[in-house]
Design a protein around this motif. Structure first.
Motif, short mmCIF file in Angstrom:
data_model
loop_
_atom_site.label_atom_id
_atom_site.label_comp_id
_atom_site.label_asym_id
_atom_site.label_seq_id
_atom_site.Cartn_x
_atom_site.Cartn_y
_atom_site.Cartn_z
N VAL A 22 -28.79 2.46 26.74
CA VAL A 22 -29.97 1.59 26.86
C VAL A 22 -30.43 1.56 28.32
N ARG A 23 -31.72 1.37 28.50
CA ARG A 23 -32.31 1.29 29.84
C ARG A 23 -33.45 0.28 29.82
N ILE A 24 -33.54 -0.50 30.89
CA ILE A 24 -34.56 -1.53 30.99
C ILE A 24 -35.94 -0.89 31.16
N HIS A 25 -36.96 -1.49 30.52
CA HIS A 25 -38.34 -1.09 30.75
C HIS A 25 -38.77 -1.52 32.16
N SER A 26 -39.59 -0.73 32.78
CA SER A 26 -40.04 -1.04 34.14
C SER A 26 -41.01 -2.23 34.18
N ASP A 27 -41.66 -2.54 33.06
CA ASP A 27 -42.65 -3.62 33.03
C ASP A 27 -42.12 -4.89 32.38
N VAL A 28 -40.80 -5.03 32.31
CA VAL A 28 -40.22 -6.20 31.66
C VAL A 28 -40.41 -7.45 32.52
N ASP A 29 -40.48 -8.60 31.90
CA ASP A 29 -40.61 -9.86 32.63
C ASP A 29 -39.32 -10.19 33.36
N TRP A 30 -39.45 -10.88 34.47
CA TRP A 30 -38.29 -11.32 35.23
C TRP A 30 -37.54 -12.41 34.45
N GLY A 31 -36.27 -12.56 34.82
CA GLY A 31 -35.45 -13.59 34.20
C GLY A 31 -34.40 -13.01 33.26
N LEU A 32 -33.70 -13.90 32.59
CA LEU A 32 -32.64 -13.48 31.68
C LEU A 32 -33.24 -12.98 30.38
N GLN A 33 -32.87 -11.76 29.98
CA GLN A 33 -33.35 -11.14 28.75
C GLN A 33 -32.15 -10.87 27.84
N GLU A 34 -32.28 -11.25 26.60
CA GLU A 34 -31.22 -11.03 25.62
C GLU A 34 -31.83 -10.56 24.30
N GLY A 35 -31.10 -9.71 23.58
CA GLY A 35 -31.61 -9.24 22.30
C GLY A 35 -30.54 -8.53 21.49
N ILE A 36 -30.93 -8.09 20.31
CA ILE A 36 -30.03 -7.44 19.36
C ILE A 36 -30.45 -5.99 19.17
N LEU A 37 -29.48 -5.11 19.30
CA LEU A 37 -29.67 -3.69 19.00
C LEU A 37 -28.93 -3.41 17.69
N LYS A 38 -29.65 -2.93 16.68
CA LYS A 38 -29.06 -2.67 15.38
C LYS A 38 -29.01 -1.17 15.14
N VAL A 39 -27.85 -0.65 14.75
CA VAL A 39 -27.68 0.79 14.55
C VAL A 39 -27.17 1.06 13.14
N GLY A 40 -27.52 2.26 12.63
CA GLY A 40 -27.05 2.69 11.32
C GLY A 40 -25.79 3.53 11.47
N LEU A 41 -24.83 3.28 10.57
CA LEU A 41 -23.54 3.98 10.59
C LEU A 41 -23.42 4.89 9.36
N ASN A 42 -22.48 5.83 9.43
CA ASN A 42 -22.27 6.76 8.32
C ASN A 42 -21.18 6.31 7.35
N ASN A 43 -20.81 5.02 7.40
CA ASN A 43 -19.71 4.52 6.60
C ASN A 43 -20.23 3.74 5.39
N GLU A 44 -19.65 3.99 4.22
CA GLU A 44 -20.12 3.32 3.01
C GLU A 44 -19.76 1.84 2.98
N LYS A 45 -18.64 1.47 3.59
CA LYS A 45 -18.25 0.06 3.61
C LYS A 45 -19.17 -0.75 4.50
N GLN A 46 -19.51 -0.20 5.64
CA GLN A 46 -20.37 -0.90 6.59
C GLN A 46 -21.40 0.09 7.12
N LYS A 47 -22.63 -0.08 6.73
CA LYS A 47 -23.69 0.87 7.08
C LYS A 47 -24.48 0.44 8.31
N ILE A 48 -24.24 -0.77 8.79
CA ILE A 48 -25.01 -1.31 9.92
C ILE A 48 -24.05 -2.01 10.88
#
Length: 256
Positions: A197-223
């Motif tokens: 991950v890399r910060i956008h150059s035009d992001v607002d100042w201050g504390l930034q938090e968020g969720i990154l969701k990825v897909g997995l290849n496992n049948e038990k847990q796909k996310i």
């Protein structure tokens, strides 16, 4: 009713004494099965082991032992419960299905939820149905996170990485980015296990938090989710992050 109390009071054996104590303590309801003809429902169900972002299903069987049709007035699904099929009424002596789905999301450990069901029965017409599961993650990392710390927008913005792994899934791979915070670029490395991950150059100042969701290849847990955070600054780093100067009222949590 008075005859019944006098009859019990005159009984001499131990069973009668316990019966009388029960009546005196709890009243008529303690011994008379008013709900004898009420719906028969499995009220607590353990769905066993689940995994993050798995969807588990269960069918409650609602049995009506009475000689009257029971109408369902309301069924309220609690957190993470979805109703797939529900009856409007249950005929005398019949069974009906209440088909529900429990979403685990990103939680771990004991997960409990349920439903509240109300019928048109004259007595005891409120039923609580509980569903539970114990949720795991296939990831070796507990609550994976990419914390970029203090980021100066005046300097070159670098990539930050996190390698995910799973001893439970030998062929574990991260397949794709499903969702990302607005303030970062995100990609999967060629090894299909490392997230960048890399910060956008035009992001607002201050504390930034968020969720990154990825897909997995496992049948038990796909996310899986990765929490991303960064403290964005310009050339000068303040001793503390800015305070919001919106309307404040005395007694408010934001009151200074």
């Amino acid at each position: 009713m008075g005859f019944f109390y006098r009859w019990v009071n005159n009984m001499k054996n131990g069973l009668a004494r316990r019966l009388k104590q029960s009546i005196l303590a709890f009243g008529w309801l303690a011994i008379v099965p008013i709900c004898a003809d009420a719906l028969s429902i499995e009220s607590e169900v353990n769905l066993g082991i689940g995994y993050q972002f798995q969807v588990l299903e269960h069918v409650f069987l609602l049995h009506n032992p009475s000689e009257k049709t029971v109408k369902i007035q309301t069924i309220k699904a609690l957190e993470n419960i979805e109703i797939l099929e529900q009856p409007a009424e249950i005929l005398p002596g019949a069974d009906n299905r209440l088909h529900v789905r429990l979403r685990i999301e990103d939680a771990e450990g004991l997960i409990s939820s349920g439903l509240e069901l109300i019928t048109d029965e004259p007595n005891n017409n409120h039923y609580s149905l509980a569903l539970s599961t114990f949720a795991y993650s296939i990831l070796d990392q507990t609550h994976p996170q990419i914390d970029m710390g203090s980021v100066l927008l005046s300097e070159p913005l670098s990539w930050h990485t996190l390698a995910l792994s799973s001893h439970e899934a030998p062929d574990f791979r991260v397949l794709k980015i499903l969702e990302k915070p607005d303030f970062v670029d995100a990609e999967i490395s060629s090894d299909q296990s490392t997230i960048r991950v890399r910060i956008h150059s035009d992001v607002d100042w201050g504390l930034q938090e968020g969720i990154l969701k990825v897909g997995l290849n496992n049948e038990k847990q796909k996310i899986a989710i990765v929490r991303v955070k960064a403290d964005i600054h310009g050339d000068v780093i303040p001793s503390m992050n800015p305070i919001l100067f919106d309307l404040q009222r005395k007694g408010d949590e934001k009151w200074i």
